[in-house]
Motif scaffolding. Structure first.
Motif: not given
Length: 112
Positions: A13, A69, A111
């Motif tokens: 992300a 993300g 992430v």
């Protein structure tokens, strides 16, 4: 659950505190604050800017804009291939290198 030992399965992300925009040409422009002692000296004595504006070229802008993300590096590679075809080859080697560089620059984070 995906095996996260494969780099292509990693999901990244964009850092929430990263300031960036898209210019009139559709290129991503990242604002990078020049911090630290040597940068302060350069700003004071050589009139260097406190913030640098880094413009990402076409492929780089497309990749950066695809980081949400949710998509894995593999998924982003599929999007790149659809848009750029053979122009992006060797696709996953270039994409992996680019993603690692964005991570080193602290523009993105993995992430978990």
């Amino acid at each position: 659950m995906k095996n996260n030992n494969n780099y292509l399965d990693f999901v990244y992300a964009i850092k929430e505190d990263l300031s960036w925009s898209t210019n009139e040409s559709g290129q991503v422009v990242v604002e990078m604050e020049n911090k630290g002692f040597t940068n302060r000296i350069a700003q004071k004595f050589f009139k260097k800017p406190a913030v640098s504006h880094i413009t990402l070229e076409g492929l780089g802008s497309f990749i950066f804009s695809s980081i949400d993300g949710k998509r894995s590096i593999y998924d982003i590679g599929l999007l790149v291939h659809d848009k750029f075809g053979d122009e992006a080859e060797p696709l996953y080697e270039r994409l992996s290198t680019y993603m690692k560089r964005l991570d080193q620059l602290d523009f993105i984070h993995k992430v978990e």
